[in-house]
Every structure is written in structure tokens, then in C-alpha cells.
Design a protein around this motif. Structure first.
Motif, PDB file in Angstrom:
ATOM      1  N   ALA A   1       0.841  -1.197   0.000  1.00 54.57           N
ATOM      2  CA  ALA A   1       0.000   0.000   0.000  1.00 54.57           C
ATOM      3  C   ALA A   1       0.877   1.247   0.000  1.00 54.57           C
ATOM      4  O   ALA A   1       1.805   1.356   0.809  1.00 54.57           O
ATOM      5  CB  ALA A   1      -0.923  -0.001   1.215  1.00 54.57           C
ATOM      6  N   ILE A   2       0.584   2.155  -0.910  1.00 51.83           N
ATOM      7  CA  ILE A   2       1.305   3.421  -1.016  1.00 51.83           C
ATOM      8  C   ILE A   2       0.443   4.520  -0.413  1.00 51.83           C
ATOM      9  O   ILE A   2      -0.757   4.598  -0.674  1.00 51.83           O
ATOM     10  CB  ILE A   2       1.614   3.766  -2.484  1.00 51.83           C
ATOM     11  N   LEU A   3       1.065   5.377   0.400  1.00 51.07           N
ATOM     12  CA  LEU A   3       0.365   6.536   0.952  1.00 51.07           C
ATOM     13  C   LEU A   3       0.827   7.791   0.241  1.00 51.07           C
ATOM     14  O   LEU A   3       2.033   8.007   0.061  1.00 51.07           O
ATOM     15  CB  LEU A   3       0.618   6.674   2.459  1.00 51.07           C
ATOM     16  N   GLN A   4      -0.132   8.613  -0.162  1.00 54.39           N
ATOM     17  CA  GLN A   4       0.143   9.860  -0.858  1.00 54.39           C
ATOM     18  C   GLN A   4      -0.614  10.994  -0.181  1.00 54.39           C
ATOM     19  O   GLN A   4      -1.787  10.838   0.173  1.00 54.39           O
ATOM     20  CB  GLN A   4      -0.278   9.746  -2.328  1.00 54.39           C
ATOM     21  N   ASP A   5       0.055  12.127   0.000  1.00 56.27           N
ATOM     22  CA  ASP A   5      -0.587  13.288   0.610  1.00 56.27           C
ATOM     23  C   ASP A   5      -1.709  13.787  -0.303  1.00 56.27           C
ATOM     24  O   ASP A   5      -1.481  14.085  -1.473  1.00 56.27           O
ATOM     25  CB  ASP A   5       0.444  14.393   0.850  1.00 56.27           C
ATOM     26  N   TYR A   6      -2.899  13.870   0.234  1.00 58.84           N
ATOM     27  CA  TYR A   6      -4.065  14.254  -0.565  1.00 58.84           C
ATOM     28  C   TYR A   6      -3.916  15.652  -1.147  1.00 58.84           C
ATOM     29  O   TYR A   6      -4.351  15.905  -2.280  1.00 58.84           O
ATOM     30  CB  TYR A   6      -5.324  14.184   0.307  1.00 58.84           C
ATOM     31  N   HIS A   7      -3.315  16.562  -0.393  1.00 60.26           N
ATOM     32  CA  HIS A   7      -3.214  17.944  -0.838  1.00 60.26           C
ATOM     33  C   HIS A   7      -1.988  18.203  -1.710  1.00 60.26           C
ATOM     34  O   HIS A   7      -2.096  18.817  -2.769  1.00 60.26           O
ATOM     35  CB  HIS A   7      -3.204  18.894   0.361  1.00 60.26           C
ATOM     36  N   THR A   8      -0.827  17.749  -1.280  1.00 60.50           N
ATOM     37  CA  THR A   8       0.404  18.077  -2.004  1.00 60.50           C
ATOM     38  C   THR A   8       0.742  17.067  -3.085  1.00 60.50           C
ATOM     39  O   THR A   8       1.584  17.335  -3.929  1.00 60.50           O
ATOM     40  CB  THR A   8       1.600  18.153  -1.040  1.00 60.50           C
ATOM     41  N   ARG A   9       0.129  15.882  -3.043  1.00 54.82           N
ATOM     42  CA  ARG A   9       0.387  14.774  -3.977  1.00 54.82           C
ATOM     43  C   ARG A   9       1.735  14.114  -3.738  1.00 54.82           C
ATOM     44  O   ARG A   9       2.171  13.275  -4.525  1.00 54.82           O
ATOM     45  CB  ARG A   9       0.280  15.202  -5.442  1.00 54.82           C
ATOM     46  N   GLN A  10       2.418  14.460  -2.663  1.00 59.13           N
ATOM     47  CA  GLN A  10       3.710  13.848  -2.358  1.00 59.13           C
ATOM     48  C   GLN A  10       3.511  12.406  -1.881  1.00 59.13           C
ATOM     49  O   GLN A  10       2.643  12.126  -1.062  1.00 59.13           O
ATOM     50  CB  GLN A  10       4.431  14.645  -1.270  1.00 59.13           C
ATOM     51  N   VAL A  11       4.333  11.502  -2.415  1.00 63.48           N
ATOM     52  CA  VAL A  11       4.308  10.117  -1.958  1.00 63.48           C
ATOM     53  C   VAL A  11       4.959  10.070  -0.580  1.00 63.48           C
ATOM     54  O   VAL A  11       6.070  10.559  -0.391  1.00 63.48           O
ATOM     55  CB  VAL A  11       5.048   9.188  -2.940  1.00 63.48           C
TER      56      VAL A  11
ATOM     57  N   VAL B   1      -7.381   8.793   5.974  1.00 64.01           N
ATOM     58  CA  VAL B   1      -7.620   8.397   4.584  1.00 64.01           C
ATOM     59  C   VAL B   1      -8.790   9.180   3.991  1.00 64.01           C
ATOM     60  O   VAL B   1      -9.879   9.239   4.557  1.00 64.01           O
ATOM     61  CB  VAL B   1      -7.900   6.887   4.483  1.00 64.01           C
ATOM     62  N   VAL B   2      -8.528   9.790   2.835  1.00 65.04           N
ATOM     63  CA  VAL B   2      -9.560  10.521   2.098  1.00 65.04           C
ATOM     64  C   VAL B   2     -10.120   9.645   0.977  1.00 65.04           C
ATOM     65  O   VAL B   2     -11.330   9.564   0.784  1.00 65.04           O
ATOM     66  CB  VAL B   2      -8.994  11.832   1.510  1.00 65.04           C
ATOM     67  N   THR B   3      -9.208   8.996   0.248  1.00 63.82           N
ATOM     68  CA  THR B   3      -9.602   8.146  -0.870  1.00 63.82           C
ATOM     69  C   THR B   3      -8.758   6.885  -0.859  1.00 63.82           C
ATOM     70  O   THR B   3      -7.566   6.920  -0.565  1.00 63.82           O
ATOM     71  CB  THR B   3      -9.402   8.875  -2.219  1.00 63.82           C
ATOM     72  N   PHE B   4      -9.386   5.761  -1.196  1.00 64.41           N
ATOM     73  CA  PHE B   4      -8.739   4.451  -1.152  1.00 64.41           C
ATOM     74  C   PHE B   4      -8.876   3.829  -2.546  1.00 64.41           C
ATOM     75  O   PHE B   4      -9.979   3.536  -2.993  1.00 64.41           O
ATOM     76  CB  PHE B   4      -9.457   3.584  -0.104  1.00 64.41           C
TER      77      PHE B   4
ATOM     78  N   THR C   1      -1.964  -3.778  -5.836  1.00 64.26           N
ATOM     79  CA  THR C   1      -1.313  -2.658  -5.160  1.00 64.26           C
ATOM     80  C   THR C   1      -2.391  -1.654  -4.760  1.00 64.26           C
ATOM     81  O   THR C   1      -3.315  -1.387  -5.536  1.00 64.26           O
ATOM     82  CB  THR C   1      -0.280  -1.972  -6.073  1.00 64.26           C
ATOM     83  N   LEU C   2      -2.251  -1.092  -3.571  1.00 59.57           N
ATOM     84  CA  LEU C   2      -3.224  -0.139  -3.062  1.00 59.57           C
ATOM     85  C   LEU C   2      -2.628   1.266  -2.999  1.00 59.57           C
ATOM     86  O   LEU C   2      -1.425   1.433  -2.828  1.00 59.57           O
ATOM     87  CB  LEU C   2      -3.688  -0.552  -1.658  1.00 59.57           C
ATOM     88  N   LEU C   3      -3.472   2.255  -3.143  1.00 60.32           N
ATOM     89  CA  LEU C   3      -3.072   3.653  -3.024  1.00 60.32           C
ATOM     90  C   LEU C   3      -4.044   4.357  -2.099  1.00 60.32           C
ATOM     91  O   LEU C   3      -5.250   4.369  -2.349  1.00 60.32           O
ATOM     92  CB  LEU C   3      -3.062   4.340  -4.396  1.00 60.32           C
TER      93      LEU C   3
END
Length: 231
Positions: free
Chosen positions: A26-36, A79-82, A90-92
Motif C-alpha cells: 500500500a502506497i500513501l500519498q498526501d491528498y493535498h500536495t500529492r507527495q508520496v 484516509v480521504v480516498t482508497f 497494489t493499493l493507493l
């Protein structure tokens, strides 16, 4: 802040492809900045807990136990979006973090560069957060000779005056038809707007949310009687 997520696809229908250990990356990405931000492993139980609580929860292969990011540090990842990818292996997770995702204190676990294209100009919307963070730091820790601190010390009228001046200069640059001048003046305008927003206790995240709401509106180009776009 966290709450259960609204399901758009039944979990069984998603048919997540777990590996032989019953795990999926699972990859986490910042919802606002789009940074991984980070990568971790999830199993079926941690996915369900994440969906139920809205807090990113994983499975530790070394401890062989579930863990919620932030349960020790306080840096929960809301989590905002899954998402799941085309192969369902693979999950984001797009998240709003309470703090750094990395145990080292870095915002992202991916802070060490292996290679880069030095011939390519860099720049993306993440600079807005960097700019806002620097402005916030100047307010909390004033630096002698800082222009940002000068604006804060002078107050709202001065900040608004400068923003007005930069707005006019941006218009003039556009009328002059000089792209480089326009880019430079627009950059000055965004900086002064950032100072004003910070001074008023408003963040770019607030602005992004308003823009998103307008963009998703069926008639986002509809104008009201006042001549302003409708919310």
C-alpha cells in the motif's frame, strides 16, 4: 477527524490480489500536495480496519501484528480516498497526515535521491505548501531583516496594499505580452497572497477545497445576480 469511508466498490468485488503471505503493498500519498509519503503492507483485516476507522492501518511482517500509523507518534494518516490498481495487487491511499510519515521525522520516507534529470526544470504545486510552511515558520520564529516578518509587523493594511500592487503589476505584465515578466509578477502575487491567507488564518487547503467544490458542481460556470460565480 477520521471516520469510516463510504464504499464505492464492495470489498469482495474488488478481489484484492494478496501475495502468498496474505499481504498487499500500500502506497500513501498526501491528498493535498500529492507527495508520496510511505509504503507499507496491508492484509484483509488491516484493510477493513482502515475502511472502518479512516486511519491508515497496516500489518507488520517483522512483528506479525497490526499497527495503525500514528498510534505511537500521534502522526495519524487520515484516509480521504482508497484506490486499488488495474491488477488489484497494489493499493493507493490518499491521506491527510497529522505529521511526518517517516519515523526519521521527514515528511516522506522517500527523502533520499538516487538519480535525477538535471536538465529538466523542476516545479510543481507542492511548492505552495513549502512556501506556506516557511511563512508560518517566519511568523513563529521571526528573523531580523525578513521581508515576511516586515509584512506581518506592518499588519493587514500593508499586506493588502502590497497584494494590490502585485495584482496591478501582474495585469500590466499580461498586457505587455511578456511571458517571463508575467511569470515573475504572478510569483510575487502568489507569495503576497500566501502571506495574506496566513495572516487571516486561512490555508491553501481551504482554497483547494472551495475550488474542488466548484469544479465538481454541475454548473460551476453559472453566475449569480451579483456577477460572481455561484458556490
Amino acid at each position: 477527524m477520521s471516520q469510516s469511508l463510504q464504499m464505492l466498490t464492495a470489498l469482495d468485488d474488488a478481489a484484492i490480489q494478496f501475495n502468498d503471505q496474505g499481504l498487499v503493498p500500500a502506497i500513501l500519498q498526501d491528498y493535498h500536495t500529492r507527495q508520496v509519503l510511505m509504503m507499507a503492507w496491508m492484509n484483509a483485516e488491516s484493510i477493513q480496519i482502515t475502511l472502518d476507522t479512516g486511519k491508515a492501518t497496516f500489518y507488520s511482517r517483522s512483528r506479525q501484528a497490526l499497527w495503525t500509523k500514528g498510534e505511537t507518534s500521534g502522526h495519524f494518516q487520515h484516509v480521504v480516498t482508497f484506490y486499488y490498481d488495474c491488477d488489484a495487487d497494489t493499493l493507493l491511499l490518499e491521506v491527510i497526515p497529522d505529521g511526518p510519515a517517516c519515523h526519521t521525522g521527514h515528511t516522506s520516507c522517500f527523502y533520499r535521491e538516487l538519480a535525477e534529470d538535471t536538465g529538466r526544470d523542476k516545479g510543481n504545486s507542492a511548492i505552495l505548501k513549502t512556501l506556506n510552511d516557511q511563512i508560518e515558520d517566519r511568523k513563529a520564529h521571526p528573523v531580523e531583516g525578513s521581508y515576511t516578518n516586515y509584512l506581518f509587523n506592518e499588519g493587514l493594511d500593508k499586506i493588502c496594499k502590497k497584494l494590490g500592487e502585485e495584482s496591478t503589476e501582474t495585469v500590466i505584465a499580461a498586457k505587455n505580452g511578456d511571458p517571463e515578466e508575467l511569470i515573475s509578477e504572478a510569483s510575487d502575487l502568489i507569495y503576497h497572497l500566501s502571506v495574506l491567507l496566513n495572516y487571516q488564518g486561512v490555508s491553501f487547503d481551504d482554497v483547494f477545497e472551495k475550488l474542488t467544490a466548484r469544479h465538481t458542481h454541475k454548473r460551476r460556470d453559472e453566475y449569480g445576480a451579483s456577477g460572481k460565480i455561484k458556490n
